[in-house]
Design a protein around this motif. Structure first.
Motif, PDB file in Angstrom:
ATOM      1  N   MET A 105       0.843  -1.163   0.000  1.00 15.27           N
ATOM      2  CA  MET A 105       0.000   0.000   0.000  1.00 15.27           C
ATOM      3  C   MET A 105       0.896   1.237   0.000  1.00 15.27           C
ATOM      4  N   HIS A 106       0.486   2.235  -0.746  1.00 11.60           N
ATOM      5  CA  HIS A 106       1.211   3.496  -0.777  1.00 11.60           C
ATOM      6  C   HIS A 106       0.676   4.413   0.317  1.00 11.60           C
ATOM      7  N   ARG A 107       1.524   5.269   0.767  1.00 12.02           N
ATOM      8  CA  ARG A 107       1.140   6.215   1.811  1.00 12.02           C
ATOM      9  C   ARG A 107       1.149   7.623   1.233  1.00 12.02           C
ATOM     10  N   LEU A 108       0.125   8.364   1.553  1.00 12.46           N
ATOM     11  CA  LEU A 108       0.022   9.753   1.145  1.00 12.46           C
ATOM     12  C   LEU A 108       0.254  10.605   2.383  1.00 12.46           C
ATOM     13  N   VAL A 109       1.229  11.490   2.314  1.00 12.56           N
ATOM     14  CA  VAL A 109       1.547  12.357   3.441  1.00 12.56           C
ATOM     15  C   VAL A 109       1.152  13.777   3.073  1.00 12.56           C
ATOM     16  N   ILE A 110       0.328  14.373   3.917  1.00  9.85           N
ATOM     17  CA  ILE A 110      -0.126  15.733   3.699  1.00  9.85           C
ATOM     18  C   ILE A 110       0.286  16.556   4.911  1.00  9.85           C
ATOM     19  N   GLU A 111       0.965  17.656   4.658  1.00 15.28           N
ATOM     20  CA  GLU A 111       1.348  18.533   5.751  1.00 15.28           C
ATOM     21  C   GLU A 111       0.262  19.583   5.939  1.00 15.28           C
ATOM     22  N   VAL A 112      -0.218  19.693   7.176  1.00 14.20           N
ATOM     23  CA  VAL A 112      -1.232  20.687   7.505  1.00 14.20           C
ATOM     24  C   VAL A 112      -0.797  21.443   8.756  1.00 14.20           C
ATOM     25  N   ASP A 113      -1.281  22.658   8.886  1.00 17.46           N
ATOM     26  CA  ASP A 113      -0.937  23.411  10.088  1.00 17.46           C
ATOM     27  C   ASP A 113      -1.748  22.893  11.276  1.00 17.46           C
ATOM     28  N   ARG A 114      -1.351  23.312  12.439  1.00 15.28           N
ATOM     29  CA  ARG A 114      -1.947  22.818  13.680  1.00 15.28           C
ATOM     30  C   ARG A 114      -3.451  23.094  13.744  1.00 15.28           C
ATOM     31  N   GLN A 115      -3.871  24.269  13.306  1.00 20.88           N
ATOM     32  CA  GLN A 115      -5.287  24.635  13.361  1.00 20.88           C
ATOM     33  C   GLN A 115      -6.134  23.733  12.462  1.00 20.88           C
ATOM     34  N   LEU A 116      -5.692  23.488  11.243  1.00 28.68           N
ATOM     35  CA  LEU A 116      -6.431  22.612  10.337  1.00 28.68           C
ATOM     36  C   LEU A 116      -6.467  21.186  10.873  1.00 28.68           C
ATOM     37  N   TYR A 117      -5.345  20.727  11.411  1.00 22.20           N
ATOM     38  CA  TYR A 117      -5.304  19.377  11.979  1.00 22.20           C
ATOM     39  C   TYR A 117      -6.326  19.249  13.105  1.00 22.20           C
ATOM     40  N   GLN A 118      -6.405  20.245  13.952  1.00 20.87           N
ATOM     41  CA  GLN A 118      -7.365  20.227  15.052  1.00 20.87           C
ATOM     42  C   GLN A 118      -8.794  20.204  14.520  1.00 20.87           C
ATOM     43  N   GLN A 119      -9.054  20.971  13.469  1.00 21.80           N
ATOM     44  CA  GLN A 119     -10.389  20.973  12.869  1.00 21.80           C
ATOM     45  C   GLN A 119     -10.732  19.595  12.304  1.00 21.80           C
ATOM     46  N   LEU A 120      -9.770  18.964  11.666  1.00 24.75           N
ATOM     47  CA  LEU A 120      -9.992  17.615  11.129  1.00 24.75           C
ATOM     48  C   LEU A 120     -10.258  16.616  12.252  1.00 24.75           C
ATOM     49  N   GLU A 121      -9.480  16.692  13.308  1.00 25.75           N
ATOM     50  CA  GLU A 121      -9.691  15.795  14.446  1.00 25.75           C
ATOM     51  C   GLU A 121     -11.066  16.009  15.068  1.00 25.75           C
ATOM     52  N   ASN A 122     -11.456  17.267  15.245  1.00 23.45           N
ATOM     53  CA  ASN A 122     -12.768  17.565  15.824  1.00 23.45           C
ATOM     54  C   ASN A 122     -13.898  17.037  14.937  1.00 23.45           C
ATOM     55  N   ALA A 123     -13.770  17.221  13.639  1.00 22.19           N
ATOM     56  CA  ALA A 123     -14.793  16.730  12.714  1.00 22.19           C
ATOM     57  C   ALA A 123     -14.862  15.204  12.740  1.00 22.19           C
ATOM     58  N   ALA A 124     -13.707  14.551  12.805  1.00 21.82           N
ATOM     59  CA  ALA A 124     -13.674  13.088  12.864  1.00 21.82           C
ATOM     60  C   ALA A 124     -14.386  12.598  14.124  1.00 21.82           C
ATOM     61  N   GLN A 125     -14.115  13.238  15.245  1.00 16.40           N
ATOM     62  CA  GLN A 125     -14.778  12.853  16.495  1.00 16.40           C
ATOM     63  C   GLN A 125     -16.279  13.108  16.410  1.00 16.40           C
ATOM     64  N   ALA A 126     -16.668  14.234  15.837  1.00 11.99           N
ATOM     65  CA  ALA A 126     -18.094  14.563  15.718  1.00 11.99           C
ATOM     66  C   ALA A 126     -18.836  13.561  14.838  1.00 11.99           C
TER      67      ALA A 126
END
Length: 67
Positions: free
Chosen positions: A1-22
């Motif tokens: 399997m290939h891995r895709l690495v995306i660099e995001v800033d801390r604020q966007l990462y937090q938004q993604l984590e919050n949305a995932a939890q929601a």
């Protein structure tokens, strides 16, 4: 399997984590959901998603044959 690495800033990462939890999903699933929503807007994203799906297809087929 290939891995895709995306660099995001801390604020966007937090938004993604919050949305995932929601949505009660993993961070990966949330990212895929958002990429799918952008698929119709970006040919580049369409190409990346098509490649990811093509790579997953043999695994899906093997899983279906095992059941």
């Amino acid at each position: 399997m290939h891995r895709l690495v995306i660099e995001v800033d801390r604020q966007l990462y937090q938004q993604l984590e919050n949305a995932a939890q929601a949505h009660h999903v993993s961070l990966e699933v949330e990212c895929r959901r958002r990429l799918a929503a952008l698929e119709c807007q970006s040919r580049y994203v369409q190409a990346v998603l098509a490649e990811m799906r093509a790579e997953e297809e043999p695994q899906r087929a093997a899983g279906e044959q095992a059941t």
